[in-house]
Design an enzyme around this catalytic site. Structure first.
Site, PDB file in Angstrom:
ATOM      1  N   SER A 108       0.600  -1.611   0.392  1.00  0.00           N
ATOM      2  CA  SER A 108      -0.174  -0.214   0.086  1.00  0.00           C
ATOM      3  C   SER A 108       1.118   1.166  -0.112  1.00  0.00           C
ATOM      4  O   SER A 108       2.188   1.318   0.682  1.00  0.00           O
ATOM      5  CB  SER A 108      -1.117  -0.272   0.895  1.00  0.00           C
ATOM      6  N   TYR A 130      -3.767   5.404  -4.528  1.00  0.00           N
ATOM      7  CA  TYR A 130      -4.968   5.532  -4.617  1.00  0.00           C
ATOM      8  C   TYR A 130      -4.509   6.893  -5.670  1.00  0.00           C
ATOM      9  O   TYR A 130      -3.881   7.368  -5.747  1.00  0.00           O
ATOM     10  CB  TYR A 130      -5.919   6.479  -3.300  1.00  0.00           C
ATOM     11  N   THR A 156      -6.050   1.627  -6.696  1.00  0.00           N
ATOM     12  CA  THR A 156      -7.500   0.834  -5.609  1.00  0.00           C
ATOM     13  C   THR A 156      -8.336   1.942  -6.287  1.00  0.00           C
ATOM     14  O   THR A 156      -8.259   3.039  -6.203  1.00  0.00           O
ATOM     15  CB  THR A 156      -7.005   0.421  -4.089  1.00  0.00           C
ATOM     16  N   LYS A 254      -7.919  -2.066  -9.164  1.00  0.00           N
ATOM     17  CA  LYS A 254      -7.840  -3.274  -8.192  1.00  0.00           C
ATOM     18  C   LYS A 254      -9.529  -2.372  -7.149  1.00  0.00           C
ATOM     19  O   LYS A 254     -10.234  -1.108  -7.500  1.00  0.00           O
ATOM     20  CB  LYS A 254      -7.475  -3.271  -7.013  1.00  0.00           C
ATOM     21  N   HIS A 278     -13.206  -4.085  -1.846  1.00  0.00           N
ATOM     22  CA  HIS A 278     -12.762  -4.232  -0.492  1.00  0.00           C
ATOM     23  C   HIS A 278     -12.757  -4.009   0.215  1.00  0.00           C
ATOM     24  O   HIS A 278     -12.883  -3.024   1.860  1.00  0.00           O
ATOM     25  CB  HIS A 278     -13.225  -1.815  -0.030  1.00  0.00           C
TER      26      HIS A 278
END
Length: 394
Positions: A108, A130, A156, A254, A278
């Protein structure tokens, strides 16, 4: 086997709950609002049956596959999750465990460890982003990932806004100050083993996110980065295409749950998609990922790799997902529980549990390879599937 060995992912969850301070554990397991999607992600797997064989079973089973060009020993990839403060070694311990068991991981951009350090532990690391800030901000993060040498990129999009939780959201501080340490002390003192682990590491949980450093090298806290995300414009499909064009290597999108958006992902040129909600932490009431998987795999599975993320608790769940069209699955809570329970060894333990479950299920189904699985191996009850965003009949 030693006393630290765990026989199931559920046992890892129980040990994580006993070890972690209550607020840390609740941040780990809870879903949004009422938790409808969180429960459905897990419980939907129990509705799927098998069509086993009894004779002529294979003496050897091959679980290996590839995901975005990376050879992995089983169809399980570590899903990216934010600050892993359940253990001081965090993402580095997870990366080492994944490497030891021959698989890849997603890191992440909100992780507590820098991408360069995680890559040293496991070169099969996909970097997750993100959409935060401007295109220039996104380009800068991609350049860091590219320079570090990550194996691929994950964008994501299945986390769109914050939700309350019916059981209460735990208090998570902006950073660990003396005041916050005193506020948290009663919880921590009730979990002396967890506290001792951090004491031996010489520090306290670090809530900064080094992979979100700005152009001046300033590292924000988790909530500082979260605030940037909340203030950013939501990306369009044109932005997805633009970002994909900036990245030469493998690219996973994702958070796809609709057939029409799976097709748009193909049009955007992605390498892979993850069918995901999620982990039940976005819009509550979204169907379980496994319910949406078959229609999406049928629509685009011959054009891109399709993964599933959500609800995996045992090896037989992995087999069901692969039989319904997934190349592999991504796990989140399962490995975090292992990390909380026993650090790197706990994550390895969880991967071993899944490996054994996949192998024994393949044996019972009469297959010698994970690639032999298909729809004829599973039984879906009427009304199980959810087909979202399908084109109306012509």
């Amino acid at each position: 086997m030693t006393g630290s060995w765990m026989e199931s992912v559920e046992e890892a969850r129980r040990r994580a709950r006993r070890r972690l301070p209550p607020s840390v554990y609740s941040a780990l397991w809870a879903g949004s609002e009422k938790g409808v999607t969180l429960r459905d992600n897990v419980e939907a797997f129990a509705e799927i049956g098998y069509a086993p064989r009894t004779a002529g079973l294979s003496d050897k089973r091959d679980l290996a596959t590839t995901v975005m060009g990376q050879e992995i020993s089983l169809p399980v990839v570590i899903s990216p999750t934010g600050v892993q403060a359940v253990h001081p070694d965090g993402e580095v311990a997870v990366a080492r465990a994944a490497a030891a068991r021959g698989t890849a991981l997603g890191l992440s951009s909100f992780a507590s460890k820098p991408v360069e350090q995680v890559l040293e532990a496991n070169p099969k690391t996909f970097f997750q982003v993100y959409w935060i800030g401007s295109r220039d901000d996104m380009s800068r993060r991609l350049e860091r990932a590219r320079t570090a040498g990550v194996a691929g990129l994950i964008l994501t999009l299945d986390w769109s806004f914050a939700h309350s939780r019916d059981w209460g959201s735990p208090h998570i501080p902006e950073k660990v100050t003396v005041r916050e340490a005193l506020r948290f002390a009663p919880e921590a003192l009730r979990r002396p083993r967890w506290l001792a682990t951090y004491a031996r590491s010489g520090g306290v949980p670090d809530l900064s996110v080094p992979n979100m450093a700005d152009e001046n090298g300033t590292v924000p806290t988790f909530f500082g980065a979260y605030g940037q995300w909340m203030g950013s414009q939501r990306p369009t499909w044109e932005d997805v295409r633009w970002l994909r064009d900036q990245w030469e290597g493998p690219f996973l999108l994702k958070g796809v749950i609709r057939v029409d958006e799976a097709r748009r992902a193909v049009d955007a040129g992605v390498t892979a998609i993850s069918v995901s909600n999620h982990g039940g932490n976005n819009l509550d009431g979204t169907p379980a990922a496994i319910r949406a998987l078959p229609a999406i795999a049928e629509a685009v599975g011959d054009q891109i790799e399709v993964l599933l993320d959500g609800g995996i608790r045992r090896g037989s769940d992995v087999v069901k997902a692969v039989a319904l069209g997934a190349r592999a699955v991504m796990i989140g809570r399962a490995y975090l529980w292992g990390l909380a329970a026993n650090g790197q060894a706990g994550v390895e333990n969880v991967l071993d549990i899944l490996h054994a479950g996949i192998d024994s299920t393949l044996l019972a189904l009469g297959h010698s390879s994970i690639h032999d699985l298909g729809r004829s191996d599973v039984l879906l009850p009427p009304g199980f599937q959810r087909v979202l965003g399908a084109e109306p009949p012509g």
